[in-house]
Structure formats: C-alpha cells, structure tokens
Write a protein that holds these residues in place. Structure first.
Motif, short mmCIF file in Angstrom:
data_model
loop_
_atom_site.label_atom_id
_atom_site.label_comp_id
_atom_site.label_asym_id
_atom_site.label_seq_id
_atom_site.Cartn_x
_atom_site.Cartn_y
_atom_site.Cartn_z
N HIS A 21 0.84 -1.19 0.00
CA HIS A 21 0.00 0.00 0.00
C HIS A 21 0.88 1.25 0.00
O HIS A 21 1.78 1.39 0.84
CB HIS A 21 -0.92 0.03 1.23
CG HIS A 21 -1.88 -1.13 1.26
ND1 HIS A 21 -2.75 -1.33 2.30
CD2 HIS A 21 -2.11 -2.13 0.38
CE1 HIS A 21 -3.46 -2.43 2.06
NE2 HIS A 21 -3.09 -2.92 0.91
N GLN A 24 -1.40 7.81 -2.29
CA GLN A 24 -1.70 8.28 -3.64
C GLN A 24 -1.42 9.78 -3.75
O GLN A 24 -1.76 10.55 -2.84
CB GLN A 24 -3.15 7.98 -4.01
CG GLN A 24 -3.45 6.48 -4.08
CD GLN A 24 -2.59 5.76 -5.10
OE1 GLN A 24 -2.53 6.12 -6.27
NE2 GLN A 24 -1.90 4.71 -4.65
N THR A 25 -0.80 10.17 -4.84
CA THR A 25 -0.42 11.56 -5.07
C THR A 25 -1.62 12.38 -5.55
O THR A 25 -2.54 11.85 -6.19
CB THR A 25 0.71 11.62 -6.11
OG1 THR A 25 1.76 10.76 -5.69
CG2 THR A 25 1.25 13.02 -6.28
N TYR A 40 -0.59 13.22 -12.28
CA TYR A 40 -0.03 13.45 -10.96
C TYR A 40 0.85 14.69 -10.98
O TYR A 40 1.44 15.02 -12.01
CB TYR A 40 0.81 12.25 -10.51
CG TYR A 40 0.03 10.99 -10.24
CD1 TYR A 40 -1.07 10.98 -9.39
CD2 TYR A 40 0.41 9.78 -10.82
CE1 TYR A 40 -1.77 9.82 -9.13
CE2 TYR A 40 -0.28 8.60 -10.57
CZ TYR A 40 -1.38 8.62 -9.73
OH TYR A 40 -2.07 7.48 -9.47
N GLU A 43 4.21 13.32 -11.89
CA GLU A 43 4.01 12.18 -12.78
C GLU A 43 5.28 11.75 -13.52
O GLU A 43 6.02 12.58 -14.04
CB GLU A 43 2.91 12.49 -13.80
CG GLU A 43 2.61 11.34 -14.75
CD GLU A 43 1.49 11.66 -15.71
OE1 GLU A 43 1.43 11.03 -16.78
OE2 GLU A 43 0.65 12.54 -15.39
N ASP A 48 3.59 5.82 -14.76
CA ASP A 48 2.26 6.12 -14.26
C ASP A 48 1.16 6.06 -15.32
O ASP A 48 -0.02 6.13 -14.98
CB ASP A 48 2.23 7.53 -13.63
CG ASP A 48 3.06 7.62 -12.37
OD1 ASP A 48 3.09 6.63 -11.62
OD2 ASP A 48 3.68 8.67 -12.15
N VAL A 56 -3.32 4.00 -10.84
CA VAL A 56 -3.04 4.09 -9.42
C VAL A 56 -1.63 3.59 -9.16
O VAL A 56 -1.12 2.73 -9.89
CB VAL A 56 -4.04 3.26 -8.58
CG1 VAL A 56 -5.44 3.80 -8.71
CG2 VAL A 56 -4.00 1.79 -8.96
N ARG A 57 -0.99 4.14 -8.14
CA ARG A 57 0.34 3.69 -7.78
C ARG A 57 0.24 2.56 -6.76
O ARG A 57 -0.56 2.62 -5.83
CB ARG A 57 1.15 4.86 -7.21
CG ARG A 57 1.54 5.86 -8.30
CD ARG A 57 2.24 7.07 -7.74
NE ARG A 57 2.82 7.90 -8.79
CZ ARG A 57 3.39 9.08 -8.59
NH1 ARG A 57 3.45 9.58 -7.35
NH2 ARG A 57 3.90 9.76 -9.61
N THR A 58 1.04 1.55 -6.96
CA THR A 58 1.02 0.41 -6.06
C THR A 58 2.43 -0.10 -5.84
O THR A 58 3.28 -0.01 -6.74
CB THR A 58 0.14 -0.73 -6.63
OG1 THR A 58 0.08 -1.81 -5.70
CG2 THR A 58 0.69 -1.24 -7.95
N LEU A 192 -8.83 7.38 -13.42
CA LEU A 192 -7.72 6.84 -12.64
C LEU A 192 -7.93 5.33 -12.61
O LEU A 192 -8.80 4.81 -11.91
CB LEU A 192 -7.72 7.41 -11.22
CG LEU A 192 -6.60 6.91 -10.30
CD1 LEU A 192 -5.23 7.26 -10.86
CD2 LEU A 192 -6.76 7.48 -8.89
N SER A 194 -7.35 1.25 -12.22
CA SER A 194 -6.80 0.27 -11.29
C SER A 194 -6.51 -1.06 -11.97
O SER A 194 -5.56 -1.74 -11.61
CB SER A 194 -7.76 0.03 -10.12
OG SER A 194 -7.85 1.17 -9.29
#
Length: 230
Positions: A21, A24-25, A40, A43, A48, A56-58, A192, A194
């Motif tokens: 986790h 998120q920006t 972002y 970004e 990204d 989403v960033r993960t 955005l 996922s």
C-alpha cells in the motif's frame, strides 16, 4: 513459484499485501496529445501512464506484511491479463484446453455471457475449485466458462469530472465498484485506472460438476507428469 500461505490458506497471486500500500499523489489537470487529462503533480509518464490512462500507484512487496484479501494488486493484475497468468497461482494457463481456450471464473450467480467485460484473469481448473471453496464471495455464488478469446477492451477505474476533478459516481453500479471505460472512450483521459479490462468471446458455460471434473483431470495430469499438484 512457491505458494504464499497465510494461516494455512494459499494467498492468491493477485491479492495485495499491506506492505504494497502506497500513498496516492494529488491529481491535477495536465496537457496530453488529445487535450487535457488527469495526471499526478510528480508524474512519471513511463511508470504512471498506459493506454493514455493514469494508473493508481502500487507497491511491489508480495508476501510482505499481511494479505489484504479485499484488494488486488494493480500491477500483478495487469501482468496476469496480458500474459494469461492464473489469478490464483500466477502460472501460465495456456495449453490446458484445446484450441487455445482458457477458463474464466467470476463471482455471482449470473452466467458469463458473450462479449462480457471482466477484470478477472483466467484460472486453472484445480485453482478454480480451490478458490470456490476458500473465497467467501465465490462460496456465495460463482460462474465459470471456457472462452476462446480474451481481448483488451479498456480499463476499470474512477472517472473524474473534467472541470472539478471530483470523482464521478458510476450510474447503476454497486457502491465502490469501479467503472469499465472503453479504450476509445474520451472518458479514459479522466479515469484513474486500477485494472485492465478484457472482453471474452466464444463463451461456453461450465457447470459446477464440469468444473470439478476438470479439476480432477488436472490432478491426474500433474501426477502422470510427475509435477506438483497446484
């Protein structure tokens, strides 16, 4: 790939772990080749963005921390959809059935229909039976089918208002459900994302009894080839 276990139960390949986790920006408007879109503030377009969509960033720390069974890892889902990896064990599913068909498994009692869009990667028969026994949503009901083709369709994510950048509700969806946005839709620039979404074609429904028979054949084949049973 060595199975990851949590309290004696195998953790699906897609499942996110707490160590993955990441915060998120903040999202802003940025210029793009077809006009403005979300981005972002810091970004990195190579990392990204894909399919002109912001993702989403993960994190990538599979097996670290605790499994979060309510969340799937975005990166592993994309890999599984792109490379036909089993959603449970993470190994390739190609070659299990004739004519390049793959097995699809989704929650709910509604049969999988021709052209349906899905974020669920394919699955091995034995892995599918294990999932129906251990996954609470699947225990409440599931649908299985063999499909001839799984085609890139779009993304699943949260669409933002182009003016205010406020997340928009998904009309008619269940609370928290992500909206499926086609790759050619102008809304994809404001999504955005996922997960990758595929559409399935050449669908043949599989009953619970047929799925069980496939799993048993899977076990026999693995034993005959001297392979470990999944």
């Amino acid at each position: 790939m060595k199975p990851l276990l949590w309290r004696g139960m195998r953790v699906p390949y897609l499942t996110s772990w707490t160590a993955e986790h990441v915060p998120q920006t903040r999202i802003i408007k940025v210029p793009g080749p077809r006009g403005q879109r979300i981005g972002y503030v810091d970004e990195n377009e190579m990392a990204d963005r894909r399919l002109e969509t912001l993702w989403v960033r993960t994190g990538l720390a599979q097996g670290c921390g605790r499994p979060d069974f309510l969340r799937n890892n975005s990166h592993r889902q994309k890999l599984a959809m792109r490379n036909d990896l089993c959603q449970l064990c993470g190994q390739c599913v190609l070659g299990w059935f004739s004519k390049g068909r793959t097995l699809q498994l989704v929650g709910g009692s509604t049969p999988i229909y021709e052209g349906e869009t899905t974020t669920a990667p394919p699955v091995h028969p034995l892995c599918a039976v294990e999932a129906t026994q251990n996954c609470p949503p699947l225990r409440r009901g599931y649908a299985a089918a063999l499909v001839k083709r799984s085609v890139l369709w779009g993304v699943a994510g949260i669409v933002h208002d182009p003016k205010t950048l406020t997340p928009l509700p998904h009309p008619g969806s269940r609370p928290g459900e992500l909206q499926h946005v086609h790759i050619g839709d102008k809304e994809i620039r404001w999504t955005l994302a996922s997960f990758t979404v595929h559409s399935v074609h050449g669908v043949t429904s599989v009953s619970p009894a047929e799925l069980q028979a496939m799993a048993e054949a899977d076990t026999h084949r693995a034993s005959a080839n001297g392979q470990p049973v999944r």
